[in-house]
Design an enzyme around this catalytic site. Structure first.
Site, mmCIF file in Angstrom:
data_model
loop_
_atom_site.group_PDB
_atom_site.id
_atom_site.type_symbol
_atom_site.label_atom_id
_atom_site.label_comp_id
_atom_site.label_asym_id
_atom_site.label_seq_id
_atom_site.Cartn_x
_atom_site.Cartn_y
_atom_site.Cartn_z
ATOM 1 N N ARG A 29 0.834 -1.204 0.000
ATOM 2 C CA ARG A 29 0.000 0.000 0.000
ATOM 3 C C ARG A 29 0.871 1.257 0.000
ATOM 4 N NH1 ARG A 29 -4.932 -1.947 0.314
ATOM 5 N NH2 ARG A 29 -5.175 -3.911 1.450
ATOM 6 N N ASN A 87 4.511 6.365 -13.663
ATOM 7 C CA ASN A 87 5.108 7.681 -13.855
ATOM 8 C C ASN A 87 6.568 7.477 -14.257
ATOM 9 O OD1 ASN A 87 2.755 9.041 -13.035
ATOM 10 N ND2 ASN A 87 3.317 8.830 -10.886
ATOM 11 N N VAL A 96 10.286 8.137 -6.887
ATOM 12 C CA VAL A 96 11.074 6.987 -6.427
ATOM 13 C C VAL A 96 11.566 6.250 -7.672
ATOM 14 C CG1 VAL A 96 11.095 4.858 -5.095
ATOM 15 C CG2 VAL A 96 9.705 6.797 -4.313
ATOM 16 N N HIS A 100 7.656 1.193 -10.742
ATOM 17 C CA HIS A 100 6.481 0.744 -9.992
ATOM 18 C C HIS A 100 5.212 1.070 -10.747
ATOM 19 C CE1 HIS A 100 7.684 4.787 -8.657
ATOM 20 N NE2 HIS A 100 6.394 5.055 -8.525
ATOM 21 N N HIS A 102 1.293 2.018 -10.134
ATOM 22 C CA HIS A 102 0.279 2.426 -9.162
ATOM 23 C C HIS A 102 -1.029 1.736 -9.551
ATOM 24 C CE1 HIS A 102 2.373 6.136 -7.537
ATOM 25 N NE2 HIS A 102 3.016 6.007 -8.686
HETATM 26 P P1 5GP Z 1 5.976 8.106 -8.007
HETATM 27 O O1 5GP Z 1 5.637 9.553 -7.768
HETATM 28 O O2 5GP Z 1 7.474 7.874 -7.989
HETATM 29 O O3 5GP Z 1 5.306 7.521 -9.203
HETATM 30 O O4 5GP Z 1 5.350 7.333 -6.782
HETATM 31 C C1 5GP Z 1 6.017 7.096 -5.607
HETATM 32 C C2 5GP Z 1 4.970 6.727 -4.584
HETATM 33 O O5 5GP Z 1 5.615 6.117 -3.497
HETATM 34 C C3 5GP Z 1 4.175 7.913 -4.017
HETATM 35 O O6 5GP Z 1 2.797 7.716 -4.285
HETATM 36 C C4 5GP Z 1 4.496 7.898 -2.536
HETATM 37 O O7 5GP Z 1 3.383 8.220 -1.743
HETATM 38 C C5 5GP Z 1 4.967 6.476 -2.313
HETATM 39 N N1 5GP Z 1 5.953 6.309 -1.264
HETATM 40 C C6 5GP Z 1 7.081 7.064 -1.078
HETATM 41 N N2 5GP Z 1 7.796 6.580 -0.049
HETATM 42 C C7 5GP Z 1 7.115 5.495 0.410
HETATM 43 C C8 5GP Z 1 7.376 4.564 1.465
HETATM 44 O O8 5GP Z 1 8.372 4.640 2.190
HETATM 45 N N3 5GP Z 1 6.463 3.578 1.657
HETATM 46 C C9 5GP Z 1 5.346 3.452 0.862
HETATM 47 N N4 5GP Z 1 4.520 2.446 1.141
HETATM 48 N N5 5GP Z 1 5.076 4.314 -0.135
HETATM 49 C C10 5GP Z 1 5.952 5.320 -0.360
#
Ligand code: 5GP
Length: 114
Positions: A29, A87, A96, A100, A102
């Site tokens: 999650r 993304n 990150v 990944h 979503h």
């Molecule tokens: P991005 O913006 O890179 O596509 O998505 C990264 C996602 O990782 C964000 O939705 C953010 O809320 C989530 N996220 C960042 N750090 C952590 C973490 O330590 N644990 C979890 N479960 N989610 C994280």
């Protein structure tokens, strides 16, 4: 290769609310959910972005999507509908740098996105 927070989650070094895992994939999650269901599906293999996926990753990429569908079914959002988002890099909001998916659902989702 520098390890990200998701690499540490995949390695079990930091905690996450894991909803599915196998030898290649972990789903957990999102810490800051943008919908009632917001699960991240990652490969254990640290691929930085979709741009960095190689031809030999094709089967793994397919498995990530199949895992996303499995998560959606388990979360009870498969029939109503859900969104799978990747993304890629800064303009898309990637924060990150470990590939990944979503999986978002549990409420109506606007299209087109902002
Ligand atoms: P991005 O913006 O890179 O596509 O998505 C990264 C996602 O990782 C964000 O939705 C953010 O809320 C989530 N996220 C960042 N750090 C952590 C973490 O330590 N644990 C979890 N479960 N989610 C994280």
């Amino acid at each position: 290769m520098s390890e990200t927070i998701f690499g540490k989650i995949a390695a079990g070094e930091i905690p996450a609310d894991i909803v599915y895992q196998d030898d290649e994939i972990v789903a957990f999650r999102d810490l800051s959910p943008q919908a009632p269901t917001h699960v991240l599906v990652i490969p254990r293999k640290p691929i930085r972005t979709l741009n960095d996926a190689a031809p030999e990753d094709a089967e793994l990429l397919g498995k990530l999507f199949l895992a996303a569908a499995k998560v959606a079914a388990h979360e009870g959002i498969a029939e109503a509908g859900y969104r799978v988002v990747v993304n890629c890099n800064a303009a898309a909001g990637q924060t990150v740098f470990h590939l990944h998916l979503h999986v978002l659902g549990g409420r109506p989702l606007q299209w087109p996105p902002g």
